[in-house]
Design a protein around this motif. Structure first.
Motif, PDB file in Angstrom:
ATOM      1  N   THR A 172       0.842  -1.203   0.000  1.00  0.00           N
ATOM      2  CA  THR A 172       0.000   0.000   0.000  1.00  0.00           C
ATOM      3  C   THR A 172       0.877   1.252   0.000  1.00  0.00           C
ATOM      4  O   THR A 172       0.650   2.192  -0.773  1.00  0.00           O
ATOM      5  CB  THR A 172      -0.910   0.005   1.242  1.00  0.00           C
ATOM      6  N   ASP A 173       1.909   1.239   0.874  1.00  0.00           N
ATOM      7  CA  ASP A 173       2.777   2.415   0.971  1.00  0.00           C
ATOM      8  C   ASP A 173       3.500   2.677  -0.346  1.00  0.00           C
ATOM      9  O   ASP A 173       3.570   3.826  -0.819  1.00  0.00           O
ATOM     10  CB  ASP A 173       3.792   2.243   2.109  1.00  0.00           C
ATOM     11  N   SER A 174       4.046   1.604  -0.957  1.00  0.00           N
ATOM     12  CA  SER A 174       4.789   1.849  -2.206  1.00  0.00           C
ATOM     13  C   SER A 174       3.832   2.274  -3.318  1.00  0.00           C
ATOM     14  O   SER A 174       4.172   3.097  -4.171  1.00  0.00           O
ATOM     15  CB  SER A 174       5.623   0.634  -2.612  1.00  0.00           C
ATOM     16  N   ASN A 175       2.604   1.820  -3.261  1.00  0.00           N
ATOM     17  CA  ASN A 175       1.587   2.231  -4.225  1.00  0.00           C
ATOM     18  C   ASN A 175       1.304   3.741  -4.097  1.00  0.00           C
ATOM     19  O   ASN A 175       1.206   4.463  -5.086  1.00  0.00           O
ATOM     20  CB  ASN A 175       0.313   1.402  -3.976  1.00  0.00           C
ATOM     21  N   LEU A 176       1.214   4.177  -2.827  1.00  0.00           N
ATOM     22  CA  LEU A 176       0.963   5.601  -2.582  1.00  0.00           C
ATOM     23  C   LEU A 176       2.098   6.458  -3.133  1.00  0.00           C
ATOM     24  O   LEU A 176       1.871   7.506  -3.753  1.00  0.00           O
ATOM     25  CB  LEU A 176       0.813   5.846  -1.070  1.00  0.00           C
TER      26      LEU A 176
ATOM     27  N   ALA B  44       4.937  16.030   5.746  1.00  0.00           N
ATOM     28  CA  ALA B  44       5.408  16.200   4.367  1.00  0.00           C
ATOM     29  C   ALA B  44       6.878  16.608   4.372  1.00  0.00           C
ATOM     30  O   ALA B  44       7.282  17.518   5.116  1.00  0.00           O
ATOM     31  CB  ALA B  44       4.562  17.242   3.657  1.00  0.00           C
ATOM     32  N   GLY B  45       7.696  15.860   3.603  1.00  0.00           N
ATOM     33  CA  GLY B  45       9.116  16.169   3.522  1.00  0.00           C
ATOM     34  C   GLY B  45       9.954  15.440   4.536  1.00  0.00           C
ATOM     35  O   GLY B  45      11.178  15.421   4.443  1.00  0.00           O
ATOM     36  N   SER B  46       9.292  14.784   5.538  1.00  0.00           N
ATOM     37  CA  SER B  46      10.063  14.000   6.526  1.00  0.00           C
ATOM     38  C   SER B  46      10.449  12.642   5.913  1.00  0.00           C
ATOM     39  O   SER B  46       9.906  12.255   4.881  1.00  0.00           O
ATOM     40  CB  SER B  46       9.208  13.810   7.776  1.00  0.00           C
ATOM     41  N   PRO B  47      11.371  11.914   6.558  1.00  0.00           N
ATOM     42  CA  PRO B  47      11.819  10.635   5.953  1.00  0.00           C
ATOM     43  C   PRO B  47      10.689   9.598   5.835  1.00  0.00           C
ATOM     44  O   PRO B  47      10.698   8.790   4.923  1.00  0.00           O
ATOM     45  CB  PRO B  47      12.904  10.144   6.911  1.00  0.00           C
ATOM     46  N   ARG B  48       9.748   9.590   6.762  1.00  0.00           N
ATOM     47  CA  ARG B  48       8.644   8.602   6.655  1.00  0.00           C
ATOM     48  C   ARG B  48       7.315   9.337   6.769  1.00  0.00           C
ATOM     49  O   ARG B  48       6.657   9.346   7.819  1.00  0.00           O
ATOM     50  CB  ARG B  48       8.757   7.541   7.758  1.00  0.00           C
ATOM     51  N   PRO B  49       6.883   9.898   5.669  1.00  0.00           N
ATOM     52  CA  PRO B  49       5.668  10.722   5.756  1.00  0.00           C
ATOM     53  C   PRO B  49       4.386   9.903   5.584  1.00  0.00           C
ATOM     54  O   PRO B  49       3.512  10.265   4.797  1.00  0.00           O
ATOM     55  CB  PRO B  49       5.867  11.712   4.602  1.00  0.00           C
ATOM     56  N   PHE B  50       4.278   8.799   6.276  1.00  0.00           N
ATOM     57  CA  PHE B  50       3.079   7.937   6.174  1.00  0.00           C
ATOM     58  C   PHE B  50       2.350   7.942   7.492  1.00  0.00           C
ATOM     59  O   PHE B  50       2.956   8.102   8.546  1.00  0.00           O
ATOM     60  CB  PHE B  50       3.486   6.481   5.881  1.00  0.00           C
ATOM     61  N   ARG B  51       1.050   7.708   7.438  1.00  0.00           N
ATOM     62  CA  ARG B  51       0.273   7.611   8.678  1.00  0.00           C
ATOM     63  C   ARG B  51      -1.025   6.887   8.399  1.00  0.00           C
ATOM     64  O   ARG B  51      -1.537   6.953   7.280  1.00  0.00           O
ATOM     65  CB  ARG B  51      -0.054   9.013   9.165  1.00  0.00           C
TER      66      ARG B  51
ATOM     67  N   ASP C  98     -10.966   6.123  11.247  1.00  0.00           N
ATOM     68  CA  ASP C  98     -12.246   6.829  11.149  1.00  0.00           C
ATOM     69  C   ASP C  98     -13.372   6.022  11.769  1.00  0.00           C
ATOM     70  O   ASP C  98     -14.531   6.172  11.438  1.00  0.00           O
ATOM     71  CB  ASP C  98     -12.565   7.124   9.681  1.00  0.00           C
ATOM     72  N   GLY C  99     -13.002   5.115  12.655  1.00  0.00           N
ATOM     73  CA  GLY C  99     -14.036   4.273  13.303  1.00  0.00           C
ATOM     74  C   GLY C  99     -14.382   3.050  12.480  1.00  0.00           C
ATOM     75  O   GLY C  99     -15.011   2.127  12.972  1.00  0.00           O
ATOM     76  N   ARG C 100     -13.966   3.051  11.188  1.00  0.00           N
ATOM     77  CA  ARG C 100     -14.186   1.839  10.368  1.00  0.00           C
ATOM     78  C   ARG C 100     -12.818   1.281   9.982  1.00  0.00           C
ATOM     79  O   ARG C 100     -12.006   1.021  10.868  1.00  0.00           O
ATOM     80  CB  ARG C 100     -15.047   2.181   9.155  1.00  0.00           C
ATOM     81  N   ASN C 101     -12.540   1.119   8.688  1.00  0.00           N
ATOM     82  CA  ASN C 101     -11.241   0.549   8.307  1.00  0.00           C
ATOM     83  C   ASN C 101     -10.136   1.596   8.261  1.00  0.00           C
ATOM     84  O   ASN C 101      -8.961   1.268   8.298  1.00  0.00           O
ATOM     85  CB  ASN C 101     -11.350  -0.126   6.942  1.00  0.00           C
ATOM     86  N   GLY C 102     -10.499   2.861   8.107  1.00  0.00           N
ATOM     87  CA  GLY C 102      -9.517   3.941   8.112  1.00  0.00           C
ATOM     88  C   GLY C 102      -8.829   4.108   6.764  1.00  0.00           C
ATOM     89  O   GLY C 102      -9.174   3.441   5.771  1.00  0.00           O
ATOM     90  N   PHE C 103      -7.835   5.012   6.782  1.00  0.00           N
ATOM     91  CA  PHE C 103      -7.123   5.334   5.523  1.00  0.00           C
ATOM     92  C   PHE C 103      -5.641   5.286   5.781  1.00  0.00           C
ATOM     93  O   PHE C 103      -5.162   5.569   6.884  1.00  0.00           O
ATOM     94  CB  PHE C 103      -7.495   6.744   5.047  1.00  0.00           C
ATOM     95  N   ARG C 104      -4.904   4.979   4.711  1.00  0.00           N
ATOM     96  CA  ARG C 104      -3.458   5.100   4.777  1.00  0.00           C
ATOM     97  C   ARG C 104      -3.143   6.409   4.054  1.00  0.00           C
ATOM     98  O   ARG C 104      -3.667   6.646   2.944  1.00  0.00           O
ATOM     99  CB  ARG C 104      -2.815   3.914   4.064  1.00  0.00           C
ATOM    100  N   ALA C 105      -2.352   7.281   4.689  1.00  0.00           N
ATOM    101  CA  ALA C 105      -2.110   8.588   4.090  1.00  0.00           C
ATOM    102  C   ALA C 105      -0.633   8.818   3.862  1.00  0.00           C
ATOM    103  O   ALA C 105       0.215   8.325   4.611  1.00  0.00           O
ATOM    104  CB  ALA C 105      -2.653   9.661   5.030  1.00  0.00           C
TER     105      ALA C 105
END
Ligand code: ADP
Length: 483
Positions: free
Chosen positions: A40-44, A129-136, A140-147
């Motif tokens: 998922t992360d590499s896709n993003l 944004a701009g940090s070495p690992r800008p993922f989180r 949202d109470g359900r499955n949530g999001f990868r950002a």
């Protein structure tokens, strides 16, 4: 139920399989989930790369104030994917545009609403944004999001692009895997348990068969044996050992039975003579004193013989049980031999037999003097008993290295080679008629058995060294004390 080995084996086996299956499932699940997250992360990252390329391409040469926003809108329209949302923010993290603002249905996402952009999770990722690992991961109470957040620069200004991907498909996949494990593991355990139970039952069925056969074996059918299904496996070995134990028991039982039969047979003869002699004597009232004397002499001899047999039987029974007391002390073997010889002289004299001693002096020995006296007397008694009148009996006593050797040689008729191995057996008499008729107290065939036991009880041995028509030599070997 837990008293059954079968059940315990099954439970242990099932528990072991359960542990292995659960560990395996947990490991598989963990690796799979990690793999999905990485993908998922590499896709993003890839999507953001593509977006950035389009964004830069859409920026016109003369850049107006709303040009970056327009370029972002074009890039969003170009990269439309289900469950994916692009959010274009200014440097302070205020959303300027999101793919949710585009014509309805294009980027429809059932769970995502613009309120999410105000959530602390979203603000946190935009600040990465701009940090070495800008993922989180934003919940949202359900499955949530990868950002994923990345800074963009256009017209000398800095913007932030946040890409959100719904975790719904991945979570659904993981949920499927979890529920698959939830029914696969119990079914596998059930099958393993059933299989284990039948295997344990099959493997242990010979034990049950052995137990029921063993239960029926008693004194009356001691010759019965357990069936051996496979002599190479552990249960086969157990059955074989059990059968060997039964062999030994049967042999000892048989020896005991023969011993009792022989003993009662031997006791019956003098008892019958005693009764017969008494009845004959009493059948006529007018007997002379000489007749009474003769009858009483017979009674005395037979009762002596009876006492002798009983004494021998008692000795052997106690010896067999390891209960015969051995009273050891130091004494001189040469003195004992001379003493025994003196006692035997009267016997020899009656039969005109010459007794020749050849005894070395100073043969100090440690043992039971009374028992060794009995041994030597037995040998001398036999030698005189079985040697015809006018013969010769020699007793030799010497030290040979670390051993004392006492040998008794006679000039009797000898023992035939086929009977020689049997003379040490209990109740064995090579020539029953002669043994009884030539002497007044013919033995019961126990003398040599007792003599051999006495030698062995002193860590020595008694053997027939030689026997042929010119006579026999019996030899006792005893360990000499280490001085
Ligand atoms: P027994 O009471 O019959 O003498 P033993 O056990 O002393 O019993 O001897 C067993 C048998 O061995 C005797 O019956 C006899 O046949 C044989 N035997 C023992 N010693 C001699 C010997 N010196 N010469 C010949 N035969 C002997």
């Amino acid at each position: 139920m837990l008293d059954s080995v079968r059940m315990r084996l099954t439970l242990w086996y099932t528990a072991a399989v359960a542990v292995v299956l659960i560990l395996l499932a947990a490991l598989t699940y963990f690796l799979y989930a990690r793999n999905i997250a990485q993908r998922t992360d590499s896709n993003l990252v890839e999507l953001t790369d593509a977006f950035t390329t389009t964004f830069n391409a859409e920026l016109p040469g003369e850049i107006g104030p709303d040009a970056p926003q327009k370029a972002a809108r074009e890039a969003m329209l170009e990269h439309r994917f289900r469950g994916l949302v692009f959010v274009f923010l200014d440097a302070e993290g205020q959303p300027l545009l999101s793919s949710l603002d585009l014509p309805a249905g294009v980027l429809s996402n059932e769970h995502l609403t613009p309120e999410l952009f105000a959530s602390p999770g979203f603000r946190a990722v935009s600040s990465l944004a701009g940090s070495p690992r800008p993922f989180r991961t934003i919940h949202d109470g359900r499955n949530g999001f990868r950002a994923y957040a990345r800074p963009l620069s256009a017209a000398g200004r800095t913007f932030i692009l946040v890409v959100l991907q719904s975790r719904h498909p991945q979570q659904e996949l993981l949920q499927d895997i979890r529920s698959a494990f939830l029914w696969i593991i119990p079914i596998a355990l059930l099958l393993a348990g059933l299989g284990g139970y039948f295997l344990a039952r099959k493997s242990l069925s010979p034990v049950a068969a052995m137990a029921s056969t063993a239960r029926t074996i008693g004194a009356a059918n001691l010759h019965d044996r357990l069936g051996v299904s496979n002599p190479r496996d552990e249960l086969g070995q157990l059955a074989i050992s059990f059968n060997e134990l039964l062999d030994r028991l049967e042999a000892s039982f048989e020896r005991q039975r023969r011993f009792i039969a022989d003993a009662s047979h031997e006791l019956r003869t003098p008892a019958a003579i005693l009764r017969g002699e008494t009845e004959v004597t009493l059948s006529r009232p007018d007997r002379s004193p000489a007749e009474y004397r003769e009858a009483l002499t017979i009674l005395r001899d037979e009762s002596q013989r009876l006492a002798h047999i009983i004494e021998d039987l008692f000795t052997l029974t106690r010896a067999d049980a390891g209960q015969y007391p051995i009273n050891s002390r130091d004494f001189y073997l040469d003195e004992l031999a001379s003493d025994v010889l003196r006692h035997a002289r009267s016997l020899a004299h009656v039969k005109n037999i010459t007794l020749t001693p050849s005894i070395e002096p100073e043969l100090l020995f440690h043992g039971d003097e009374a028992l060794l006296r009995r041994l030597l007397l037995n040998l001398l008694d036999n030698a005189i008993k079985y040697t015809p009148a006018g013969g010769q009996v020699t007793i030799e006593c010497k030290k040979n290295l670390a051993q004392y050797v006492v040998s008794v040689t006679d000039t009797g008729p000898g023992i035939s080679p086929e009977l020689q191995p049997r003379i040490f057996e209990r109740f064995f008499r090579a020539d029953k008629v002669r043994a009884r008729s030539e002497t007044d107290s013919g033995g019961a065939g126990l003398g040599l058995s007792i003599a051999r036991w006495i030698a062995e009880a002193h860590h020595g041995r008694l053997e027939l060294l030689r026997s042929d028509t010119s006579g026999s030599t019996f030899s006792v070997t005893l360990p000499a004390p280490q001085l």
